[in-house]
Design a protein around this motif. Sequence first.
Motif, PDB file in Angstrom:
ATOM      1  N   VAL A   1     -17.110  10.598   4.527  1.00  0.00           N
ATOM      2  CA  VAL A   1     -17.129   9.245   3.985  1.00  0.00           C
ATOM      3  C   VAL A   1     -15.693   8.775   3.807  1.00  0.00           C
ATOM      4  N   PHE A   2     -15.402   7.565   4.269  1.00  0.00           N
ATOM      5  CA  PHE A   2     -14.085   6.955   4.130  1.00  0.00           C
ATOM      6  C   PHE A   2     -14.213   5.744   3.204  1.00  0.00           C
ATOM      7  N   LEU A   3     -13.331   5.643   2.208  1.00  0.00           N
ATOM      8  CA  LEU A   3     -13.258   4.477   1.328  1.00  0.00           C
ATOM      9  C   LEU A   3     -11.865   3.872   1.428  1.00  0.00           C
TER      10      LEU A   3
ATOM     11  N   PHE B   1      -6.740   5.382   2.364  1.00  0.00           N
ATOM     12  CA  PHE B   1      -8.173   5.571   2.181  1.00  0.00           C
ATOM     13  C   PHE B   1      -8.442   6.961   1.623  1.00  0.00           C
ATOM     14  N   TYR B   2      -9.573   7.066   0.912  1.00  0.00           N
ATOM     15  CA  TYR B   2     -10.055   8.341   0.412  1.00  0.00           C
ATOM     16  C   TYR B   2     -11.119   8.880   1.361  1.00  0.00           C
ATOM     17  N   THR B   3     -11.147  10.201   1.519  1.00  0.00           N
ATOM     18  CA  THR B   3     -12.178  10.837   2.331  1.00  0.00           C
ATOM     19  C   THR B   3     -12.830  11.964   1.537  1.00  0.00           C
ATOM     20  N   THR B   4     -14.108  12.180   1.818  1.00  0.00           N
ATOM     21  CA  THR B   4     -14.821  13.321   1.257  1.00  0.00           C
ATOM     22  C   THR B   4     -15.734  13.898   2.336  1.00  0.00           C
TER      23      THR B   4
ATOM     24  N   HIS C   1     -15.288  16.488  -3.700  1.00  0.00           N
ATOM     25  CA  HIS C   1     -13.829  16.486  -3.612  1.00  0.00           C
ATOM     26  C   HIS C   1     -13.394  15.313  -2.740  1.00  0.00           C
ATOM     27  N   TRP C   2     -12.304  14.678  -3.143  1.00  0.00           N
ATOM     28  CA  TRP C   2     -11.750  13.550  -2.402  1.00  0.00           C
ATOM     29  C   TRP C   2     -10.296  13.830  -2.042  1.00  0.00           C
ATOM     30  N   GLU C   3      -9.875  13.333  -0.890  1.00  0.00           N
ATOM     31  CA  GLU C   3      -8.491  13.460  -0.436  1.00  0.00           C
ATOM     32  C   GLU C   3      -7.977  12.084  -0.048  1.00  0.00           C
ATOM     33  N   PHE C   4      -6.737  11.777  -0.442  1.00  0.00           N
ATOM     34  CA  PHE C   4      -6.146  10.477  -0.128  1.00  0.00           C
ATOM     35  C   PHE C   4      -5.286  10.580   1.126  1.00  0.00           C
ATOM     36  N   ARG C   5      -5.488   9.643   2.069  1.00  0.00           N
ATOM     37  CA  ARG C   5      -4.696   9.562   3.294  1.00  0.00           C
ATOM     38  C   ARG C   5      -3.955   8.230   3.301  1.00  0.00           C
ATOM     39  N   PRO C   6      -2.615   8.252   3.121  1.00  0.00           N
ATOM     40  CA  PRO C   6      -1.859   6.999   3.049  1.00  0.00           C
ATOM     41  C   PRO C   6      -1.605   6.388   4.419  1.00  0.00           C
ATOM     42  N   THR C   7      -1.501   5.056   4.453  1.00  0.00           N
ATOM     43  CA  THR C   7      -1.066   4.328   5.642  1.00  0.00           C
ATOM     44  C   THR C   7       0.436   4.052   5.513  1.00  0.00           C
ATOM     45  N   PRO C   8       1.060   3.474   6.543  1.00  0.00           N
ATOM     46  CA  PRO C   8       2.497   3.158   6.434  1.00  0.00           C
ATOM     47  C   PRO C   8       2.826   2.041   5.451  1.00  0.00           C
ATOM     48  N   PHE C   9       1.820   1.368   4.894  1.00  0.00           N
ATOM     49  CA  PHE C   9       2.055   0.233   4.001  1.00  0.00           C
ATOM     50  C   PHE C   9       1.439   0.543   2.637  1.00  0.00           C
ATOM     51  N   PRO C  10       2.187   1.201   1.747  1.00  0.00           N
ATOM     52  CA  PRO C  10       1.614   1.686   0.479  1.00  0.00           C
ATOM     53  C   PRO C  10       1.157   0.602  -0.479  1.00  0.00           C
ATOM     54  N   ASP C  11       1.688  -0.628  -0.337  1.00  0.00           N
ATOM     55  CA  ASP C  11       1.333  -1.688  -1.279  1.00  0.00           C
ATOM     56  C   ASP C  11       0.259  -2.634  -0.748  1.00  0.00           C
TER      57      ASP C  11
END
Length: 493
Positions: free
Chosen positions: A380-382, A388-391, A397-407
Amino acid sequence: MRHLLVLFLFAMMCSTANAQSWRPIDKSPCGGTYLSIIAHGDSLVAAPYYKSFLLMGGSEGPPWRRIDMPSAAAEAFSLLSPGSGRLLAGSFGRIYRSDDDGQTWSESYISELLGAIVTGLSGAGDTLFACGGGMLLRSVTRGASWNVLSSAPEADALLSVGQRVFCGGPTGIHISDDRGENWQRVWSTDSVLGLYAADGVVFAALRGISSSQASLLRSTDNGATWETTDLAGTSINTLIEHDGVYYSGCNIPEAAHHLFTSTDGGRHWTPVLENRVPFPRAVWHLHATPGGILVSLGGLGIWRLEDNADSWTFASEGHFRAAIARIGLTFRTGDHGHEYMYSIKENFLAVRPGDASSWEFLLYPGTERPMDMVVVGDTVFLAVTGGFYTTHDVGAHWEFRPTPFPDAPVQAFHYEIISKRIYAGGRGVPLVWTGNGGQSWTIVPWYGSTTQGPRNWNKITLWSVTSYQGIVAATSDGAHLFDGDTGPWRKLL
């Protein structure tokens, strides 16, 4: 004709490939926000936010039955049961009343309110009080007719305790002992947004506080004198006492804490740990029953709290079906997989096994409202701000995956199953994609810019016609297409 063809292809592309695979989902998740829960005779009545019905249940709540308001435009924002079977509901510039448990309704229109919402009702017997639009109203006919008390201070909150009426607003706290004819100011330091009485103690919630200022006052002498509590840096909108413990709630979603308890009469408060469902969630209303506490949680409906904040159960199943924005299905060999439903409006993610009839709410990190959800395989991607968060384990459990634009809040999200790429569109920035789960990203320049993009990304999906395949995006600047790698973009509409 060209535009009609493009629109047709775009609509077809966004739809399910095989319409015959659809089956009805007869019971989507329930949620919603309830603004008020009151005792009415031997029953409880609950008012859902911006809905033209009420719920009436037993002394502990469930099972509930629906009571329709007199019209689709009649919505209740406050409730009062003044006795003798009468039920009052405050709405837009008027107060509805019923003497037969909502089977029929009468209306009292209050022209001076100019359509303002009646946010508070208090009192018992013949003399009742209401507030709305900063005005204080009085009825001496059990709610059949109302008059504005011109001598009353500006009112954002009111409370009736015996013969004394409390009025709270931008000029502090005022009290009246002659049914609102004359007023005495008893607190002038702060603006007041709420007044509550619990087990002989009167509380006042303060407005415009900073992290170091008190959020709550208390009085043990019916408002003659006041003292600050140690609750600071929050905004309290509901307060009750149950079995010797005081409970207060905050309805600001981004607040650090939403539910507080006190065991010393409201002098000192402790936040309840919000590390499992149904939290973190804004608390809109608290109501004590003999068997526990009913808690209205923002977007999640009514929950029952037992065992001193240690046991939570959903208490409004079957009512207030939530608006669903995203649906996802997972399937594995040998089982029925899971169904996911995400409500952007109510800000919840619900899941159930494919062969189950009831839904469970999933806890995901933070209080931000995700703008998109995608389910691929068992993942699942949020989409949230900056990534986005994935589980992979149904939310354990959730993991955060950042994009190049944090804001930049990620507004639209697409998993392209052929190339196994993830495409993400963030507010005001270019589209980005990753082929390795977010470990590295490729920026797709937005008409030459690697830092600026459309204000809103509404939808991203695969475009596949004849010999051409690419990615199409619906944005606030129209529909655009690129080949799926680095562009360039070209505008369709």
